[in-house]
Design a protein around this motif. Structure first.
Motif, mmCIF file in Angstrom:
data_model
loop_
_atom_site.group_PDB
_atom_site.id
_atom_site.type_symbol
_atom_site.label_atom_id
_atom_site.label_comp_id
_atom_site.label_asym_id
_atom_site.label_seq_id
_atom_site.Cartn_x
_atom_site.Cartn_y
_atom_site.Cartn_z
ATOM 1 N N GLU A 156 0.824 -1.207 0.000
ATOM 2 C CA GLU A 156 0.000 0.000 0.000
ATOM 3 C C GLU A 156 0.863 1.263 0.000
ATOM 4 O O GLU A 156 0.590 2.204 -0.742
ATOM 5 C CB GLU A 156 -0.930 0.003 1.214
ATOM 6 C CG GLU A 156 -2.039 -1.021 1.120
ATOM 7 C CD GLU A 156 -2.804 -1.201 2.426
ATOM 8 O OE1 GLU A 156 -2.551 -0.453 3.404
ATOM 9 O OE2 GLU A 156 -3.657 -2.104 2.470
ATOM 10 N N ARG A 157 1.892 1.267 0.842
ATOM 11 C CA ARG A 157 2.749 2.465 0.940
ATOM 12 C C ARG A 157 3.572 2.708 -0.318
ATOM 13 O O ARG A 157 3.820 3.841 -0.694
ATOM 14 C CB ARG A 157 3.689 2.349 2.138
ATOM 15 C CG ARG A 157 2.986 2.568 3.440
ATOM 16 C CD ARG A 157 3.957 2.770 4.552
ATOM 17 N NE ARG A 157 3.241 2.877 5.808
ATOM 18 C CZ ARG A 157 3.813 3.114 6.947
ATOM 19 N NH1 ARG A 157 5.128 3.253 7.007
ATOM 20 N NH2 ARG A 157 3.107 3.205 8.047
ATOM 21 N N THR A 158 4.051 1.622 -0.926
ATOM 22 C CA THR A 158 4.909 1.771 -2.103
ATOM 23 C C THR A 158 4.117 1.768 -3.406
ATOM 24 O O THR A 158 4.691 2.006 -4.470
ATOM 25 C CB THR A 158 5.957 0.637 -2.158
ATOM 26 O OG1 THR A 158 5.279 -0.624 -2.204
ATOM 27 C CG2 THR A 158 6.903 0.704 -0.963
ATOM 28 N N ARG A 159 2.833 1.441 -3.306
ATOM 29 C CA ARG A 159 1.960 1.343 -4.478
ATOM 30 C C ARG A 159 2.482 0.298 -5.474
ATOM 31 O O ARG A 159 2.445 0.497 -6.686
ATOM 32 C CB ARG A 159 1.786 2.702 -5.143
ATOM 33 C CG ARG A 159 1.006 3.682 -4.311
ATOM 34 C CD ARG A 159 0.752 4.976 -5.058
ATOM 35 N NE ARG A 159 -0.159 5.832 -4.341
ATOM 36 C CZ ARG A 159 0.228 6.776 -3.490
ATOM 37 N NH1 ARG A 159 1.502 6.981 -3.255
ATOM 38 N NH2 ARG A 159 -0.668 7.532 -2.870
ATOM 39 N N LEU A 160 3.003 -0.791 -4.917
ATOM 40 C CA LEU A 160 3.475 -1.916 -5.725
ATOM 41 C C LEU A 160 2.519 -3.084 -5.523
ATOM 42 O O LEU A 160 1.894 -3.202 -4.463
ATOM 43 C CB LEU A 160 4.878 -2.344 -5.289
ATOM 44 C CG LEU A 160 6.025 -1.381 -5.565
ATOM 45 C CD1 LEU A 160 7.290 -1.850 -4.848
ATOM 46 C CD2 LEU A 160 6.276 -1.278 -7.054
ATOM 47 N N PRO A 161 2.415 -3.977 -6.509
ATOM 48 C CA PRO A 161 1.590 -5.174 -6.317
ATOM 49 C C PRO A 161 2.150 -6.025 -5.165
ATOM 50 O O PRO A 161 3.365 -6.066 -4.934
ATOM 51 C CB PRO A 161 1.722 -5.921 -7.648
ATOM 52 C CG PRO A 161 2.190 -4.897 -8.624
ATOM 53 C CD PRO A 161 2.979 -3.897 -7.848
ATOM 54 N N LEU A 162 1.264 -6.691 -4.444
ATOM 55 C CA LEU A 162 1.659 -7.503 -3.301
ATOM 56 C C LEU A 162 2.688 -8.565 -3.696
ATOM 57 O O LEU A 162 3.675 -8.780 -2.980
ATOM 58 C CB LEU A 162 0.427 -8.163 -2.665
ATOM 59 C CG LEU A 162 0.669 -9.011 -1.432
ATOM 60 C CD1 LEU A 162 1.310 -8.182 -0.315
ATOM 61 C CD2 LEU A 162 -0.646 -9.616 -0.948
ATOM 62 N N GLY A 163 2.497 -9.194 -4.845
ATOM 63 C CA GLY A 163 3.448 -10.213 -5.310
ATOM 64 C C GLY A 163 4.841 -9.632 -5.522
ATOM 65 O O GLY A 163 5.851 -10.267 -5.209
ATOM 66 N N THR A 164 4.908 -8.417 -6.046
ATOM 67 C CA THR A 164 6.199 -7.744 -6.261
ATOM 68 C C THR A 164 6.881 -7.478 -4.925
ATOM 69 O O THR A 164 8.086 -7.693 -4.775
ATOM 70 C CB THR A 164 6.001 -6.420 -7.026
ATOM 71 O OG1 THR A 164 5.374 -6.708 -8.279
ATOM 72 C CG2 THR A 164 7.320 -5.701 -7.253
#
Length: 186
Positions: A156-164
């Motif tokens: 959420e904080r990095t705005r990256l997909p959870l898998g990434t």
């Protein structure tokens, strides 16, 4: 102070910090100043745990910024106290921003939990190893292990997909382990 039979000044120890792979220069400085710096931090913060963290932070900053020490401007003691003063100010600011992390010791906790020199050295070695990671990997390790965030919170904080986030964290920890092994830390 003595290293290999030669009298060494504190300024010479500072000069050797970054290139001394044995860590002996840092250990000498720690033995010489950790106690008084702890007293200074404890007096300022009135909390043992926070004071211990300040002492570790002082020596980490001294190691990282050893090249900035100028013996014509101040003694090593004065320089270390200046670093401690700034670290204390930083700690107070963090506590003011996050009141839940107040600098007060829980009632009844009287025992000293001061880290041994080996624990402090391990902390500095891990910090040095983190600096050798890529910025992305360093960010994952710091968020997951030092800030205690879950993989979902990091995503959420990095705005990256959870898998990434999961794979990046796995590779970051693997890289950190390899760097530590390369440094001789087990």
């Amino acid at each position: 102070m003595r290293i290999t039979g030669v009298v060494t000044t504190d300024a010479q120890l500072i000069g050797r910090l970054r290139s001394d792979e044995t860590g002996e220069s840092l250990r000498e400085l720690y033995r010489a100043y950790a106690g008084e710096l702890f007293g200074f931090a404890l007096n300022a913060l009135n909390e043992r745990g926070a004071a211990e963290e300040i002492v570790q932070e002082v020596f980490l900053r001294a190691w990282r910024h050893a090249e900035s020490y100028d013996p014509t401007r101040a003694s090593v003691r004065t320089w270390l106290y200046q670093i401690a003063r700034h670290a204390i100010i930083d700690a107070r600011r963090r506590a003011a921003v996050r009141p839940g992390l107040a600098l007060h010791e829980p009632a009844g906790e009287e025992e000293s939990h001061a880290p041994s020199i080996e624990q402090a050295m391990l902390g500095w070695q891990v910090a040095a190893a983190l600096e050798r990671l890529t910025p992305d990997h360093r960010q994952m390790v710091r968020m997951a292990h030092f800030q205690g965030l879950t993989m979902r919170e990091i995503a959420e904080r990095t705005r990256l997909p959870l898998g990434t986030v999961k794979s990046r964290t796995w590779y970051a920890l693997r890289s950190l382990r390899l760097v530590l092994e390369e440094m001789g830390v087990r």
